[in-house]
Design an enzyme around this catalytic site. Structure first.
Site, PDB file in Angstrom:
ATOM      1  N   PHE B 236       0.705  -1.244   0.174  1.00 50.76           N
ATOM      2  CA  PHE B 236      -0.149   0.201  -0.130  1.00 50.76           C
ATOM      3  C   PHE B 236       0.898   1.330   0.025  1.00 50.76           C
ATOM      4  CE2 PHE B 236      -3.895   2.347   1.238  1.00 50.76           C
ATOM      5  CZ  PHE B 236      -3.372   3.195   1.900  1.00 50.76           C
ATOM      6  N   SER B 245       2.700  12.277   7.971  1.00 48.82           N
ATOM      7  CA  SER B 245       1.535  12.380   8.627  1.00 48.82           C
ATOM      8  C   SER B 245       0.378  13.480   7.879  1.00 48.82           C
ATOM      9  CB  SER B 245       1.676  13.382   9.915  1.00 48.82           C
ATOM     10  OG  SER B 245       2.403  12.694  10.758  1.00 48.82           O
ATOM     11  N   LEU B 448      13.201  -8.274  33.139  1.00 51.14           N
ATOM     12  CA  LEU B 448      14.059  -9.187  32.492  1.00 51.14           C
ATOM     13  C   LEU B 448      15.546  -8.981  33.055  1.00 51.14           C
ATOM     14  CD1 LEU B 448      11.386 -10.626  31.531  1.00 51.14           C
ATOM     15  CD2 LEU B 448      12.741 -11.351  29.368  1.00 51.14           C
ATOM     16  N   GLY B 449      15.813  -7.721  33.266  1.00 54.45           N
ATOM     17  CA  GLY B 449      17.108  -7.426  33.562  1.00 54.45           C
ATOM     18  C   GLY B 449      18.138  -7.544  32.585  1.00 54.45           C
ATOM     19  N   GLU B 473       0.955   4.454  11.104  1.00 53.75           N
ATOM     20  CA  GLU B 473      -0.577   4.620  10.970  1.00 53.75           C
ATOM     21  C   GLU B 473      -1.181   5.682  11.750  1.00 53.75           C
ATOM     22  OE1 GLU B 473      -3.047   2.131   9.575  1.00 53.75           O
ATOM     23  OE2 GLU B 473      -1.573   0.700   8.798  1.00 53.75           O
TER      24      GLU B 473
END
Lengths: 254, 500
Positions: B236, B245, B448-449, B473
């Site tokens: 697209f 934008s 999770l470090g 989008e």
């Protein structure tokens, strides 16, 4: 070619779920736990649908015995390609006592009623691991059986079944009507496609009661207790082979 | 005066510390306390089996108690920070009354607000089937696909076989399901990776949808069935290097040649998902009357090239590129006849944006589940990380946002199915889902470090991807406007200005 196939599907706790034993030791916790179709039953449905696609059989009927929720399992079978479903309504105490003997009586009655030439079942269910339903159904109907099938060749009036046995592979020829139970390597079940799932909504599911089929569901077995397996004990390291033999002797293993 | 001093018993006067076993990770002075015993039990308990996020409470635990912690399932109402008596009474749990433990309605952290009960049987089946496919077939591929920036073209064909491409389209080989089912599908794919969901969204909402909504019958018959099976890959083309934008002021021009009944297109588009491998491009260009119209371009046209954009650190498992058109001549039947003006592309983007609002929450759910399991497994200072209140607070916030977001998306899906939705609703939820998901992913990465930065734990991949998903989008900082019939309609609120 006008053969009808009956496929049994069982609703069991999903294989990925961690099972919990009920505190009163009468069984496992099933409330709120994810259920799905028994994996061996999926293989059975796939085999039946493939036979239909090859135009070797006319109709695939999916059967499930259980409470209202069993209809979801039948819907999944319909989405995979079965033509119609039969839900044998068994609930409450009857459902808790439902074992291979009762189910095989039901399947035998249905096979006679629906004029079925082939029954395909999963080899065993992953919740009870009984591996009895297929064999009992064949005995009740006095039909030949091809169990642990890893390959099924459909011929005119007979089936050539390759069975997985302890020693290797055994190929047998059995006359139809017959009972086949599916083993793991029979095929790889397809994912139900979206269009098929949508079509499955329109397919019929008949509900019958075991009493309509003239089946007596009284249990022959009583579950005394269900317990978790014992916790794994820590291993012990030994220095030499002599120590190992000595330890084995001491604990009475050899 | 007789003053007899009290006989002091030396053994009681001086506190003799009890000889206790040194528990690794617990400081010596805490030895012998309930905390040390707790830590010891934690180390022996098989925490990986915990299906509920639980923490042991010191309330009611007697020193030397032999009762295993696992039997004490205590739920805390984290958001309120107090023990909720409406759920379970933790005190009675500690006193070991298993019968009282079972409340009538169980709280399921995996589906906090019972989304399951709000779906139809068909939607549940679609979701379950597709979830199995994603976990079995897509999850094993993604680690190396992301690491080495490989796009697996086969996944389009696989998805096409399952019938999940263009699922809301009726006819032309498509399934024709509800928008809620589309959202559920997007959520399952994005649970694996946002790049795969981008590919699916582009194919379904940005290529198949415009052809279905704005194309002629011949175009629909020609392209839709092949796009549905994944035989053709589409892309697209709206965004330009200088107009992201603000697509309304695009520079791509389409000039009509009456003599040959063709259009000549000139311009370039960038950040086009799928373009380097696409067979079909739906490109938007400004015609001589100043209106934006859509054209279907096929690969192989003279002057059409699709260079790949290298060096992306987000959405690496999908291929992104430019569409360069240098005097590309297309017959006039390549024009999408029923789209005129920006309403055309905006309608498509709306469709895709809806899928993204579900999808982002799928990614957030994955990160949340991973962080939860990790903090339960990781033992530091003798106890799992999940024991810490700060972690629990973050988890509570994450669970809340995900649950609320999903409810909103479900309502939006139902409204779209009833044709009662407005584009602003979709923008609002896309912004919410993506912003919250990005935040959740970042926090999970933090939990999770060091392991959080390794792609083997997957969370960092979602963090990288969600940066792009948040931006594309409809960037959250820009007011999105919908030009309909020349009038400006404001969409998403500009965060900076008061009046909008």
């Amino acid at each position: 070619m006008s053969a009808r196939v009956l496929v049994g599907v069982k609703r069991v706790i999903d294989y990925a779920v961690k099972i919990r034993v009920k505190p009163d030791k009468t069984g496992v916790v099933t409330d709120g736990v994810k259920h799905s179709m028994n994996p061996f039953c999926e293989i059975a449905v796939e085999e039946a649908v493939r036979l239909k696609e090859k135009k070797l059989i006319k109709e695939v009927i999916a059967v499930s015995c259980g409470p209202q929720q069993s209809q979801e399992t039948i819907r999944t079978a319909l989405a995979m390609g079965a033509d119609r479903g039969i839900h044998v309504d068994v609930s409450g105490k009857d459902y808790e006592n439902l074992g291979p003997l009762q189910v095989s009586k039901i399947l035998a009655a249905l096979a006679k009623k629906e004029d079925v030439r082939l029954i395909i079942l999963g080899k065993q269910a992953i919740d009870d691991d009984c591996n009895q339903t297929g064999q009992m159904t064949a005995a009740l109907l006095d039909w030949p059986q091809g169990t642990f099938a890893s390959q099924v060749d459909f011929q005119e009036d007979s089936l050539k079944v390759e069975r997985e046995i302890d020693g290797g592979l055994e190929t047998i020829k059995i006359k139809m009507p017959a009972v086949v139970t599916a083993d793991l390597r029979l095929n790889e079940p397809r994912y139900a496609t979206l269009p098929n799932i949508m079509k499955a909504k329109k397919k019929k599911i008949d509900t019958v009661k075991p009493s309509d089929l003239g089946v007596d569901l009284s249990p022959q077995l009583e579950v005394l207790s269900v317990e978790e397996p014992s916790q794994r004990q820590a291993g012990v390291k030994v220095e030499t082979v002599e120590d190992l033999i000595k330890k084995l002797r001491d604990s009475g293993r050899i | 005066m007789n003053f007899t001093p009290k006989k002091t018993n030396i053994s009681t006067a001086v506190r003799v510390p009890k000889k206790v076993q040194q528990v690794p990770g617990v400081p010596p002075k805490a030895a012998g306390t309930a905390r040390a015993e707790l830590a010891q039990e934690w180390q022996q308990a098989d925490v990986s089996e915990a299906t509920d996020l639980w923490r042991p409470s010191l309330v009611g635990i007697k020193k030397g108690s032999k009762e295993p912690i696992r039997d004490r399932l205590i739920f805390w109402d984290w958001t309120a920070g107090i023990k909720s008596s409406s759920l379970m009474n933790p005190i009675s749990d500690c006193l070991g009354h298993p019968e009282k433990r079972k409340a009538k309605v169980q709280f399921d952290w995996q589906d906090a607000l019972c989304l399951e009960s709000q779906l139809t049987e068909e939607e549940t089946m679609i979701r379950d089937t597709f979830r199995t496919y994603c976990q079995d077939k897509l999850m094993p591929r993604i680690l190396l696909a992301n690491r080495n920036e490989v796009f697996h073209r086969e996944i389009l064909t696989e998805m096409g076989e399952l019938g999940v491409l263009g699922p809301t389209i009726k006819g032309y080989g498509c399934a024709g399901t509800s928008y809620v089912a589309y959202g559920l599908i997007a959520r399952e794919v994005e649970r694996v990776d946002s790049a795969y969901r981008s590919v699916m969204s582009v194919q379904s909402s940005l290529v198949m949808h415009p052809i279905y909504a704005y194309g002629s019958e011949e175009q629909k018959q020609k392209y839709l069935p092949k796009l549905a099976t994944g035989e053709l890959l589409g892309c697209f083309g709206l965004t330009e290097p200088n107009h992201g934008s603000d697509p309304g002021s695009m520079e791509t021009r389409a000039r009509y040649n009456p003599s040959s009944r063709t259009f000549t297109l000139n311009g370039s588009k960038t950040w086009i998902t799928n373009s380097p491998m696409a067979d079909v491009c739906v490109v938007w260009a400004k015609c001589e009357d100043g209106k934006v119209r859509g054209f279907i371009l096929e690969r192989g046209l003279k002057g059409l090239s699709t260079p790949k954009i290298e060096g992306k650190f987000s959405l690496r498992a999908s291929t992104t590129g430019m569409i360069i058109m240098e005097d590309v001549e297309v017959p006039e039947d390549c024009l999408l006849p029923h789209a005129s003006g920006l309403a055309g592309p905006f309608g498509c983007l709306n469709n895709a944006r809806y899928g993204i609002s579900w999808g982002a929450l799928g990614a957030a759910e994955f990160c949340f589940h991973t962080a939860r399991q990790y903090t339960l497994d990781r033992i530091q200072f003798g106890v799992p990380l999940a024991r810490n209140q700060l972690i629990q607070k973050k988890m509570a916030d994450m669970l809340t946002e995900i649950s609320i977001g999903l409810q909103a998306c479900l309502q939006l899906g139902r409204l779209i199915d009833q044709k009662k939705s407005a584009p602003e609703m979709v923008s609002m939820l896309k912004r919410n889902s993506c912003g919250k998901a990005l935040d959740i992913a970042r926090q999970c990465r933090d939990m999770l470090g060091g392991n959080g930065i390794a792609d083997e734990y997957h969370v960092i991949r979602h963090v990288m991807n969600l940066e792009a998903v948040n931006t594309y989008e409809d960037d959250e900082n820009v007011r999105q406007s919908c030009t309909v019939n020349g009038k400006l309609k404001s969409g998403t609120v500009n965060l900076d200005s008061e009046a909008s």
